[in-house]
Design an enzyme around this catalytic site. Sequence first.
Site, PDB file in Angstrom:
ATOM      1  N   ARG A  51       0.800  -1.216   0.000  1.00 51.95           N
ATOM      2  CA  ARG A  51       0.000   0.000   0.000  1.00 51.95           C
ATOM      3  C   ARG A  51       0.837   1.272   0.000  1.00 51.95           C
ATOM      4  O   ARG A  51       0.617   2.165  -0.818  1.00 51.95           O
ATOM      5  CB  ARG A  51      -0.902   0.064   1.251  1.00 51.95           C
ATOM      6  N   THR A  52       1.779   1.379   0.917  1.00 50.67           N
ATOM      7  CA  THR A  52       2.452   2.674   1.091  1.00 50.67           C
ATOM      8  C   THR A  52       3.256   3.013  -0.163  1.00 50.67           C
ATOM      9  O   THR A  52       3.130   4.111  -0.715  1.00 50.67           O
ATOM     10  CB  THR A  52       3.354   2.642   2.342  1.00 50.67           C
ATOM     11  N   LYS A  80      25.554  -3.401  -0.407  1.00 49.68           N
ATOM     12  CA  LYS A  80      27.031  -3.348  -0.454  1.00 49.68           C
ATOM     13  C   LYS A  80      27.576  -2.579   0.736  1.00 49.68           C
ATOM     14  O   LYS A  80      28.768  -2.311   0.821  1.00 49.68           O
ATOM     15  CB  LYS A  80      27.478  -2.644  -1.738  1.00 49.68           C
ATOM     16  N   ARG A 101      10.983   4.042   3.572  1.00 51.58           N
ATOM     17  CA  ARG A 101      10.628   3.065   4.631  1.00 51.58           C
ATOM     18  C   ARG A 101      11.894   2.306   4.998  1.00 51.58           C
ATOM     19  O   ARG A 101      12.683   1.927   4.127  1.00 51.58           O
ATOM     20  CB  ARG A 101       9.566   2.099   4.127  1.00 51.58           C
ATOM     21  N   HIS A 129       4.502   5.714  11.640  1.00 54.43           N
ATOM     22  CA  HIS A 129       4.057   5.535  10.249  1.00 54.43           C
ATOM     23  C   HIS A 129       3.135   6.719   9.931  1.00 54.43           C
ATOM     24  O   HIS A 129       1.917   6.572   9.838  1.00 54.43           O
ATOM     25  CB  HIS A 129       3.329   4.204  10.107  1.00 54.43           C
TER      26      HIS A 129
END
Length: 304
Positions: A51-52, A80, A101, A129
Amino acid sequence: MRHLMSPLDFTTEELDKLFDLANDIEKNPEHFAHACDGKILATCFYEPSTRTRLSFESAMTRLGGRVIGFADAASSSASKGESVSDTIRIISCYADICAMRHPKEGAPMVASEKSTIPVINAGDGGHQHPTQTLTDLLTIRSLKGRLGNFTIGLCGDLKFGRTVHSLINALVRYDNIRFVFISPEELKVPDYITDMLKDRKIPYEEVIRLEQVMPELDMLYMTRVQKERFFNEEDYVRLKDFYILNASKMALAKQDMLVLHPLPRVNEISVEVDDDPRAVYFKQAQYGVYVRMALILTLLEKER
Ligand code: CP
């Protein structure tokens, strides 16, 4: 330069303006179809999302802008050993705004300190959030017509659930809200939250059984027990099906109660509830696009 790390970064007056803009976008999407022509959003997702990430991408595309990014740390140079600080310096050269995120709490904040473009916290560990909270507040305001004067039940994983923590922090700024926390003992809301509620004299109750409180709720915010936050598989298996909202529990609720859920769901809401008009979690996901469109416009406008 303005970033969004927490819902508290906006005053309630600024949130009202943001939600008015989101409702305007909902009613007149064509007026905004070129609002971000020539702009680029970078989605930097170090943790899974449906969703986000996709609602941010949909939001920018619907505004006429473009999107670049990665959906998985393994496909970025984080694999890396590149730091978030270095990555955001590079992303600042490529994009006008970034949604990030990260599984580590505070990583988007670290990025914002080195960034030359607005950074939006799209979820950091079990911490915050904020754009889910903006989505939740817009859904409540649009469907109930107010933010305040209600009893809200929050059910499920209240310990690790970042959506719950963000939402409580945002709601305490509105009048006459009473919280009912429904969780097993192991997943209780953290003490820092109940301490804050006590300090502010905001009424709350903690219970284990959902049935016990259903009749008194104006809203029920269901959450998933999050497998990814558990250290121990045995604890997860024991707690994952602790709550299952079904038609017989819905029968105990008020006729105008709303059921919200940030999604994804696993078993905590039975699919038979989906057809109940009080179940608004899919509508909530749609509001997530409007509010992210409004947020992108607002942060880029500040930037301009
Ligand atoms: N609500 C939410 O954050 O969903 P995703 O994890 O799919 O983005």
